[in-house]
Design an enzyme around this catalytic site. Structure first.
Site, PDB file in Angstrom:
ATOM      1  N   SER A 145      23.151  -1.652   8.520  1.00 38.44           N
ATOM      2  CA  SER A 145      23.009  -1.110   9.826  1.00 38.44           C
ATOM      3  C   SER A 145      24.163   0.497   9.521  1.00 38.44           C
ATOM      4  CB  SER A 145      24.138  -2.156  11.158  1.00 38.44           C
ATOM      5  OG  SER A 145      24.277  -1.870  11.154  1.00 38.44           O
ATOM      6  N   TYR A 158      29.590  -8.521  13.161  1.00 38.78           N
ATOM      7  CA  TYR A 158      28.718  -8.307  13.021  1.00 38.78           C
ATOM      8  C   TYR A 158      29.020  -6.909  12.182  1.00 38.78           C
ATOM      9  CZ  TYR A 158      24.496  -6.178  12.816  1.00 38.78           C
ATOM     10  OH  TYR A 158      22.687  -5.490  12.084  1.00 38.78           O
TER      11      TYR A 158
END
Length: 332
Positions: A145, A158
């Site tokens: 990510s 996250y």
């Protein structure tokens, strides 16, 4: 850098394949001739994916499993090897999120996000690496990510998990140098996956990705390119990718200022929503397939945002340069 331009006949395990990047990557790999073993918690979704792969002329083995369960991970690898005789490629794509301020997130949410989005990658890597060493080749391809190189409010668990996952992958790449086993990473911007339709939230409002949002196929095509030319880190987006990395290097205060002030508002809508658990601990029925309810941002709007961000960065850098000259004059 290794080159495997022809992927036909290779065998790939794709995790998190019931939706989003995992689903679409499996479809694109199948189109390139890769034989698939797809895994996720929702067998009914995997069967739909299998039907799509078969419709496109591919081959697909369905293995239901949870990346947080060691016995499931080992079973998926065994069944893949039993079916195809080997495994050449692991695409780590399983992920979950939980939205909320850090001090309000239940501890079990934090540990579960890590268990899926970080330790799930490590479990599968440890399960396939002995196979790769026996074969003398293999490829670990990790769907990362952009938050692995940045941050965002409301997604602290996250973001931390993806920072850890990228650090692990980079270390592993060094350890495997010269073995014939390659490590690749694709840095994912906000994409139109169903993740936001089943992620838990403590905010009582519908979560959405930080704009702009890209079509999930952007990442799937990057996965195929990396499968053909392993050993790289790919940043397939410009505005929420290469430009952001450049700005973070030159003017980190820009991104912090924007996300610090507007980040929470950018990641929520006014739609009321009570979803404290979502798909974090148990699979849910909704959110099957490659795309979710949030559509990709139109290209013209992304272009406009790029110009605006570039102008903002230019102003910040210009102001910093003027300030530096002023300090220099004062010192003299």
């Amino acid at each position: 850098m290794a080159r495997h331009e022809d992927l036909r006949g290779q065998v790939a395990i794709v995790t998190g394949a019931s939706s989003g990047v995992g689903w679409q990557s499996a479809v694109r790999l199948a189109e390139a001739g890769v034989r698939l073993c797809v895994t996720a918690r929702r067998r009914f979704a995997l069967e739909q994916l299998r039907a799509e792969v078969l419709r496109r002329g591919g081959e697909c083995l369905v293995c239901e499993g949870d990346v947080t369960a060691q016995e499931d991970v080992e079973r998926v690898v065994r069944e893949c090897v039993a079916r195809y005789g080997r495994v050449d490629l692991l695409v780590n794509a399983a992920a979950v999120q939980s939205y909320g301020p850090f001090e309000q997130l239940p501890w079990e949410h934090i540990t579960r996000v890590f268990d899926v989005a970080c330790f799930g990658y490590l479990r599968f890597a440890r399960a396939v690496l002995p196979r790769f060493r026996e074969q003398g080749h293999g490829h670990l391809l990790n769907v990362q990510s952009m938050l692995a190189s940045g941050s965002a409010p409301l997604l602290s668990a996250y973001s931390a998990a993806k920072h850890a996952t990228l650090g692990w992958a980079q270390s592993l790449e060094m350890e495997l140098a010269g073995t014939g086993i390659h490590v690749s990473n694709v840095m994912v911007p906000s994409v139109s996956t169903p993740m936001f339709d089943h992620a838990p939230t403590l905010l009582d409002r519908q979560p959405v990705p930080v704009p702009p949002t890209y079509d999930v196929d952007l990442v799937a095509r990057a996965v195929v390119r990396l499968a053909k030319r392993p050993g790289r880190t790919s940043v397939p987006a410009f505005l929420q990718g290469r430009l952001m990395l450049w700005l973070n290097g030159l003017a980190p205060s820009v991104g912090k200022a924007v996300l610090g002030r507007f980040g929470a508002r950018m990641q929520t809508t006014d739609t009321p929503l009570a979803r404290r658990e979502g798909n974090l601990f148990s699979p849910v029925a909704q959110g099957v397939g490659p795309r979710g309810s949030v559509p990709p941002t139109p290209a013209w709007l992304r272009f406009t945002a790029t110009l605006g961000l570039a102008a903002l960065a230019g102003g910040v850098l210009g102001g910093a340069a003027l300030g530096a000259r002023g300090v220099a004059r004062a010192v003299r």
